[in-house]
Design a protein around this motif. Structure first.
Motif, PDB file in Angstrom:
ATOM      1  N   GLY A  32      70.147  33.292  44.454  1.00 25.97           N
ATOM      2  CA  GLY A  32      69.196  33.546  45.523  1.00 25.97           C
ATOM      3  C   GLY A  32      68.532  32.318  46.097  1.00 25.97           C
ATOM      4  N   TRP A  33      69.168  31.155  45.984  1.00 27.69           N
ATOM      5  CA  TRP A  33      68.528  29.931  46.463  1.00 27.69           C
ATOM      6  C   TRP A  33      68.179  30.000  47.947  1.00 27.69           C
ATOM      7  CZ3 TRP A  33      70.341  27.079  50.495  1.00 27.69           C
ATOM      8  CH2 TRP A  33      71.687  27.242  50.867  1.00 27.69           C
ATOM      9  N   GLU A  34      68.968  30.758  48.714  1.00 27.52           N
ATOM     10  CA  GLU A  34      68.731  30.846  50.157  1.00 27.52           C
ATOM     11  C   GLU A  34      67.363  31.449  50.484  1.00 27.52           C
ATOM     12  OE1 GLU A  34      73.150  31.959  49.428  1.00 27.52           O
ATOM     13  OE2 GLU A  34      71.189  32.299  48.516  1.00 27.52           O
ATOM     14  N   LEU A  35      66.841  32.295  49.583  1.00 30.28           N
ATOM     15  CA  LEU A  35      65.583  32.991  49.830  1.00 30.28           C
ATOM     16  C   LEU A  35      64.387  32.295  49.199  1.00 30.28           C
ATOM     17  CD1 LEU A  35      66.696  36.704  49.385  1.00 30.28           C
ATOM     18  CD2 LEU A  35      66.614  35.324  51.467  1.00 30.28           C
ATOM     19  N   LEU A  36      64.631  31.220  48.459  1.00 29.12           N
ATOM     20  CA  LEU A  36      63.534  30.497  47.828  1.00 29.12           C
ATOM     21  C   LEU A  36      62.915  29.508  48.814  1.00 29.12           C
ATOM     22  CD1 LEU A  36      65.173  29.647  44.378  1.00 29.12           C
ATOM     23  CD2 LEU A  36      63.511  31.456  44.849  1.00 29.12           C
ATOM     24  N   GLU A  37      61.653  29.158  48.573  1.00 29.83           N
ATOM     25  CA  GLU A  37      61.083  28.053  49.323  1.00 29.83           C
ATOM     26  C   GLU A  37      61.942  26.829  49.063  1.00 29.83           C
ATOM     27  OE1 GLU A  37      56.671  27.452  49.346  1.00 29.83           O
ATOM     28  OE2 GLU A  37      56.841  28.892  47.726  1.00 29.83           O
ATOM     29  N   GLY A  76      63.430  51.079  48.266  1.00 28.46           N
ATOM     30  CA  GLY A  76      63.868  51.357  46.902  1.00 28.46           C
ATOM     31  C   GLY A  76      64.519  50.199  46.178  1.00 28.46           C
ATOM     32  N   THR A  77      64.798  49.088  46.887  1.00 30.63           N
ATOM     33  CA  THR A  77      65.492  47.975  46.242  1.00 30.63           C
ATOM     34  C   THR A  77      64.732  46.657  46.340  1.00 30.63           C
ATOM     35  OG1 THR A  77      66.747  47.461  48.262  1.00 30.63           O
ATOM     36  CG2 THR A  77      67.730  49.035  46.710  1.00 30.63           C
ATOM     37  N   PHE A  78      63.575  46.648  46.974  1.00 28.23           N
ATOM     38  CA  PHE A  78      62.833  45.410  47.179  1.00 28.23           C
ATOM     39  C   PHE A  78      62.430  44.774  45.858  1.00 28.23           C
ATOM     40  CE2 PHE A  78      58.991  42.922  47.901  1.00 28.23           C
ATOM     41  CZ  PHE A  78      59.322  42.185  49.036  1.00 28.23           C
ATOM     42  N   ARG A  79      61.885  45.565  44.955  1.00 21.50           N
ATOM     43  CA  ARG A  79      61.387  45.029  43.694  1.00 21.50           C
ATOM     44  C   ARG A  79      62.507  44.887  42.673  1.00 21.50           C
ATOM     45  NH1 ARG A  79      55.452  47.308  42.172  1.00 21.50           N
ATOM     46  NH2 ARG A  79      56.177  46.441  40.194  1.00 21.50           N
ATOM     47  N   PRO A  80      62.523  43.782  41.947  1.00 25.28           N
ATOM     48  CA  PRO A  80      63.578  43.585  40.946  1.00 25.28           C
ATOM     49  C   PRO A  80      63.456  44.509  39.739  1.00 25.28           C
ATOM     50  CG  PRO A  80      61.963  41.818  40.819  1.00 25.28           C
ATOM     51  CD  PRO A  80      61.631  42.615  42.048  1.00 25.28           C
ATOM     52  N   ASP A  81      62.270  45.125  39.557  1.00 28.16           N
ATOM     53  CA  ASP A  81      62.090  46.009  38.411  1.00 28.16           C
ATOM     54  C   ASP A  81      62.497  47.448  38.709  1.00 28.16           C
ATOM     55  OD1 ASP A  81      60.062  46.823  40.099  1.00 28.16           O
ATOM     56  OD2 ASP A  81      58.422  46.130  38.816  1.00 28.16           O
ATOM     57  N   ASP A 105      54.189  40.354  43.899  1.00 33.13           N
ATOM     58  CA  ASP A 105      54.051  39.718  42.586  1.00 33.13           C
ATOM     59  C   ASP A 105      55.287  39.955  41.734  1.00 33.13           C
ATOM     60  OD1 ASP A 105      51.532  38.872  43.341  1.00 33.13           O
ATOM     61  OD2 ASP A 105      50.484  40.507  42.312  1.00 33.13           O
ATOM     62  N   ALA A 106      55.803  41.191  41.766  1.00 34.16           N
ATOM     63  CA  ALA A 106      56.986  41.514  40.964  1.00 34.16           C
ATOM     64  C   ALA A 106      58.193  40.714  41.426  1.00 34.16           C
ATOM     65  CB  ALA A 106      57.281  43.014  41.054  1.00 34.16           C
ATOM     66  N   LYS A 107      58.253  40.409  42.704  1.00 31.94           N
ATOM     67  CA  LYS A 107      59.381  39.656  43.251  1.00 31.94           C
ATOM     68  C   LYS A 107      59.211  38.153  43.060  1.00 31.94           C
ATOM     69  CE  LYS A 107      62.542  40.286  47.120  1.00 31.94           C
ATOM     70  NZ  LYS A 107      63.512  40.996  46.288  1.00 31.94           N
ATOM     71  N   GLY A 108      58.000  37.742  42.709  1.00 34.70           N
ATOM     72  CA  GLY A 108      57.752  36.329  42.520  1.00 34.70           C
ATOM     73  C   GLY A 108      57.495  35.580  43.814  1.00 34.70           C
ATOM     74  N   SER A 143      42.364  41.241  51.957  1.00 35.16           N
ATOM     75  CA  SER A 143      42.325  40.932  50.527  1.00 35.16           C
ATOM     76  C   SER A 143      43.282  39.809  50.161  1.00 35.16           C
ATOM     77  CB  SER A 143      42.678  42.191  49.723  1.00 35.16           C
ATOM     78  OG  SER A 143      41.803  43.251  50.057  1.00 35.16           O
ATOM     79  N   ALA A 144      44.386  39.691  50.898  1.00 38.03           N
ATOM     80  CA  ALA A 144      45.364  38.638  50.620  1.00 38.03           C
ATOM     81  C   ALA A 144      46.364  38.564  51.770  1.00 38.03           C
ATOM     82  CB  ALA A 144      46.101  38.901  49.309  1.00 38.03           C
ATOM     83  N   PHE A 145      47.026  37.426  51.855  1.00 32.52           N
ATOM     84  CA  PHE A 145      48.160  37.259  52.758  1.00 32.52           C
ATOM     85  C   PHE A 145      49.406  37.108  51.888  1.00 32.52           C
ATOM     86  CE2 PHE A 145      44.469  35.766  55.092  1.00 32.52           C
ATOM     87  CZ  PHE A 145      44.625  36.432  56.305  1.00 32.52           C
ATOM     88  N   LEU A 146      50.449  37.835  52.237  1.00 32.57           N
ATOM     89  CA  LEU A 146      51.685  37.859  51.458  1.00 32.57           C
ATOM     90  C   LEU A 146      52.747  37.061  52.207  1.00 32.57           C
ATOM     91  CD1 LEU A 146      51.722  41.699  50.657  1.00 32.57           C
ATOM     92  CD2 LEU A 146      50.346  39.888  49.584  1.00 32.57           C
ATOM     93  N   TYR A 147      53.246  36.005  51.577  1.00 30.27           N
ATOM     94  CA  TYR A 147      54.148  35.087  52.254  1.00 30.27           C
ATOM     95  C   TYR A 147      55.604  35.386  51.940  1.00 30.27           C
ATOM     96  CZ  TYR A 147      49.696  32.564  52.341  1.00 30.27           C
ATOM     97  OH  TYR A 147      48.371  32.227  52.494  1.00 30.27           O
ATOM     98  N   LEU A 148      56.466  35.020  52.877  1.00 28.15           N
ATOM     99  CA  LEU A 148      57.901  35.086  52.645  1.00 28.15           C
ATOM    100  C   LEU A 148      58.355  33.802  51.954  1.00 28.15           C
ATOM    101  CD1 LEU A 148      59.253  36.619  55.972  1.00 28.15           C
ATOM    102  CD2 LEU A 148      58.453  37.759  53.912  1.00 28.15           C
TER     103      LEU A 148
END
Length: 359
Positions: free
Chosen positions: A144-149, A256-261, A276-279, A347-352
């Protein structure tokens, strides 16, 4: 009107109706371009005495061109080429160094590769093309390197102590790859996206689909993303897909597939937990394209399920403009909206993963 959404089986959504303030979820991003215009493989060019890039010597430009050539030979997309150049800037200043440092006295070359056998011989590590090839092969093995910062992707290969060490070199890496590449690519949308521009307004593809309240018994009310049509969460998830380069079925990110858990992304209430679950990073600074998350009751959001929206524009006076769906009371609910909000209200901003500057 907010509701709890859970995936049942493959795509069935079970709603729980909740009365309260109406809000929407939209991730405002630059509209994706056709695949042909998106960031693709960068092609290296020969660097001669006439090649000029402000701030760089001919030696540095030749080394950068060697990295691009190695990436092109391995079909590495432009984002990967930028990551490779970024790491070389952060490790050696784009120079072939015949010395290490206190942390790695045996480190050598553009990427300061160690003499542990993993990076080839001394001559391999001192050769710009071979050392770049070995770095790129290691990068391509990172899941998944393409999706990492970019800085995190680089750190997964280099394993240096500070995972954000390379972050400050990213703008210069982009500049070099653009200057030395004959390949034409866009930095907007897709895997090479650099957030910073607002979206195109209401380009939600299912704006005319019936809401769950309008549909008759047995009618399909779930979008291809697994959320209810014209809800805040569906619009936001569309924008997430859009900025990450997925603009048609099969979409990359689903309820249904966004979270790795394996848990559903769910209603607005659970979006930060999903991040948070996705890191993926979160913070308190509005960035264009970031998802805005309101905990239950925050900023007038629904007291049970909260709310999500997307940052459309950041202003200089401590406010930002957000956009979304289902953010107004009836009869204008389940439609597109924009509003100006103080930076301190959500409450928070969620970043890609492609967004930097999370503080």
């Amino acid at each position: 009107m907010q509701r709890n959404t859970a995936t049942v089986g493959a795509a069935v959504i079970v709603p729980t109706l909740v009365l309260g303030p109406v809000f929407s979820i939209l991730l405002l991003l630059t509209p994706a371009k056709p695949a042909a215009a998106d960031c693709g493989p960068a092609v290296s060019v020969s660097v001669d005495a006439n090649t000029k890039v402000d701030g760089y010597s001919q030696e540095q430009l030749k080394n950068a061109a060697a990295i691009l050539g190695a990436g092109n030979a391995l079909n590495l997309p432009a984002k990967g080429q930028m990551i490779s150049v970024m790491v070389a800037l952060g490790e050696s200043g784009m120079r072939v160094l015949d010395r290490g440092d206190a942390a790695g006295p045996d480190s050598r070359g553009l990427f300061q590769q160690r003499g542990n056998g993993a990076w080839g011989s001394y001559s391999d590590r001192m050769d710009p093309t071979i050392s770049a090839t070995n770095f790129i092969k290691a990068l391509q093995k990172v899941a998944g390197w393409e999706l990492l910062e970019p800085t995190i992707a680089g750190n997964k290969v280099q394993r240096n102590a500070d995972p954000y060490h390379y972050q400050k070199y990213w703008p210069e890496a982009v500049k070099l790859v653009q200057a030395l590449s004959t390949g034409k690519f866009s930095l907007e949308g897709g895997g090479c996206a650099i957030p910073g521009q607002s979206g195109a307004g209401d380009d939600y593809p299912w704006k005319n689909s019936p809401t769950w309240m309008q549909a008759g018994a047995g009618a399909a009310v779930a979008s291809p993303l697994g959320m209810f049509y014209r809800e805040c969460v569906d619009f936001a998830l569309w924008r997430v897909n859009q900025q990450m380069g997925s603009t048609s079925a099969p979409f990359k990110f689903l309820n249904g597939t966004f979270r790795p858990d394996g848990q559903g992304l769910g209603s607005a209430l659970t979006w930060k937990a999903g991040w948070d679950a996705k890191g993926w990073a979160t913070g308190n600074i509005p960035l264009v394209g970031a998802v805005v998350w309101y905990a239950p009751g925050a900023g007038g959001a629904d007291p049970t399920f909260g709310h999500v929206a997307v940052v459309k524009e950041v202003k200089d006076n401590g406010t930002y403009v957000e956009e979304g769906y289902n953010g107004n009371p009836p009869p204008d609910d389940h439609n597109y909206y924009t509003r100006t909000v103080s930076n301190t209200v959500p409450s928070a901003f969620l970043y890609l993963p492609i967004q930097e500057g999370k503080k």
